[in-house]
Design a protein around this motif. Sequence first.
Motif, PDB file in Angstrom:
ATOM      1  N   GLY A   2       0.811  -1.203   0.000  1.00 57.64           N
ATOM      2  CA  GLY A   2       0.000   0.000   0.000  1.00 57.64           C
ATOM      3  C   GLY A   2       0.847   1.257   0.000  1.00 57.64           C
ATOM      4  O   GLY A   2       0.579   2.210  -0.748  1.00 57.64           O
ATOM      5  N   LEU A   3       1.887   1.277   0.845  1.00 56.69           N
ATOM      6  CA  LEU A   3       2.779   2.425   0.903  1.00 56.69           C
ATOM      7  C   LEU A   3       3.543   2.593  -0.402  1.00 56.69           C
ATOM      8  O   LEU A   3       3.763   3.723  -0.871  1.00 56.69           O
ATOM      9  CB  LEU A   3       3.749   2.252   2.069  1.00 56.69           C
ATOM     10  N   LEU A   4       3.924   1.489  -1.029  1.00 55.32           N
ATOM     11  CA  LEU A   4       4.669   1.541  -2.283  1.00 55.32           C
ATOM     12  C   LEU A   4       3.822   2.164  -3.393  1.00 55.32           C
ATOM     13  O   LEU A   4       4.274   3.055  -4.123  1.00 55.32           O
ATOM     14  CB  LEU A   4       5.107   0.130  -2.674  1.00 55.32           C
ATOM     15  N   ILE A   5       2.582   1.706  -3.517  1.00 54.95           N
ATOM     16  CA  ILE A   5       1.702   2.226  -4.566  1.00 54.95           C
ATOM     17  C   ILE A   5       1.300   3.668  -4.277  1.00 54.95           C
ATOM     18  O   ILE A   5       1.255   4.517  -5.179  1.00 54.95           O
ATOM     19  CB  ILE A   5       0.459   1.323  -4.700  1.00 54.95           C
ATOM     20  N   SER A 251      11.228  10.064  -1.713  1.00 58.24           N
ATOM     21  CA  SER A 251      10.894  11.017  -0.645  1.00 58.24           C
ATOM     22  C   SER A 251       9.548  10.689  -0.030  1.00 58.24           C
ATOM     23  O   SER A 251       9.402  10.654   1.201  1.00 58.24           O
ATOM     24  CB  SER A 251      10.898  12.442  -1.200  1.00 58.24           C
ATOM     25  N   HIS A 252       8.543  10.455  -0.874  1.00 55.80           N
ATOM     26  CA  HIS A 252       7.217  10.102  -0.358  1.00 55.80           C
ATOM     27  C   HIS A 252       7.273   8.806   0.450  1.00 55.80           C
ATOM     28  O   HIS A 252       6.694   8.717   1.546  1.00 55.80           O
ATOM     29  CB  HIS A 252       6.224   9.943  -1.520  1.00 55.80           C
ATOM     30  N   TYR A 253       7.955   7.819  -0.093  1.00 54.95           N
ATOM     31  CA  TYR A 253       7.998   6.518   0.584  1.00 54.95           C
ATOM     32  C   TYR A 253       8.778   6.617   1.896  1.00 54.95           C
ATOM     33  O   TYR A 253       8.300   6.158   2.955  1.00 54.95           O
ATOM     34  CB  TYR A 253       8.644   5.478  -0.330  1.00 54.95           C
ATOM     35  N   ALA A 254       9.965   7.192   1.859  1.00 55.13           N
ATOM     36  CA  ALA A 254      10.833   7.217   3.036  1.00 55.13           C
ATOM     37  C   ALA A 254      10.224   8.060   4.161  1.00 55.13           C
ATOM     38  O   ALA A 254      10.229   7.643   5.331  1.00 55.13           O
ATOM     39  CB  ALA A 254      12.210   7.746   2.655  1.00 55.13           C
ATOM     40  N   LEU A 255       9.687   9.230   3.828  1.00 46.18           N
ATOM     41  CA  LEU A 255       9.120  10.075   4.869  1.00 46.18           C
ATOM     42  C   LEU A 255       7.831   9.485   5.432  1.00 46.18           C
ATOM     43  O   LEU A 255       7.553   9.614   6.637  1.00 46.18           O
ATOM     44  CB  LEU A 255       8.866  11.482   4.324  1.00 46.18           C
ATOM     45  N   SER A 256       7.033   8.817   4.597  1.00 44.36           N
ATOM     46  CA  SER A 256       5.836   8.129   5.103  1.00 44.36           C
ATOM     47  C   SER A 256       6.226   6.991   6.042  1.00 44.36           C
ATOM     48  O   SER A 256       5.618   6.817   7.109  1.00 44.36           O
ATOM     49  CB  SER A 256       4.999   7.590   3.934  1.00 44.36           C
TER      50      SER A 256
END
Length: 302
Positions: A2-5, A251-256
């Motif tokens: 889910g986080l990946l998509i 950035s979106h993935y790592a910070l989430s």
Amino acid sequence: MGLLIDSFWRAALYLWRPRVIALSMLPLVLTIGLALGLGWFWWDPAVAWVRGLLDSTDWAAPLWNWLDGMGLARLKAALAPLIVIFTVTPLLALVSLLIVALMMTPAMVELVAQRRFPQLERRHGGSLLVSVLWSLGSTLAALLALLISSPLWLVPPLILILPPLIWGWLTYRVMAFDALAVHASREERQALFREHRGKLLFMGVICGYLGAAPSLVSASGALFAAAFLILVPVALWLYTLVFAFSSLWFSHYALSALAQLRQAEASAAAAQNAGQADALALAHEHQADRPLDSPPATPAER
């Protein structure tokens, strides 16, 4: 997954933001500016030097005679400027791309942090020096792995697997580190790398395959000289766009993932504090229920 998509489609949407579009066009502006500056000072000497080199080369004499016989004598005068253009343009593009690459990752991380995670604490687990050393070490390790594995590329399936895996590993190491350098502590970064290593490697491989598309366009420009001055800027813009997407995705993935890690730690700490509070409350309640003149509790009563 889910986080990946979620991070993937968010990165794709962020590509349309004015700041990202402006950064993606910056290499073209820098290349044109550098070309005009170099042309103003060194165009005539460079063309004259190449023309003199061609005239003094023995193997070129039959070529000039053949061009004269075909009625293409004017092509000789145009050949030296074309050689200068074909030689200098890729170098200018590479310099511009490197300059923008150094600017783009911090800009993309800051954009994502401001819009999605303004309350996320910045613990500065990686300085600029550490980031440079990390990138250099990862690059050397990737080059060593490519060198060692190169004999295996002769096996047809492995050439499609090993290089993308190595470059994907390098991409995720560098991109993920830069995405977490400002916000995560060293311990948090190590924990996230351990927990999300497989997904980060997958992201790096996908970004590596996306980066092959501009190479095909650039190669086409080398093959078709008439389209060189068009295809090279297009390839340069695509390179920047792929780099921007990769930076946004990581950035979106790592910070989430970092926000989720801290939320889980905060929940665990709150649960632990609540358990301790309940234990203290039960102890006080037990003491309050005992008569004031009763003897101290025996070990069995405890």
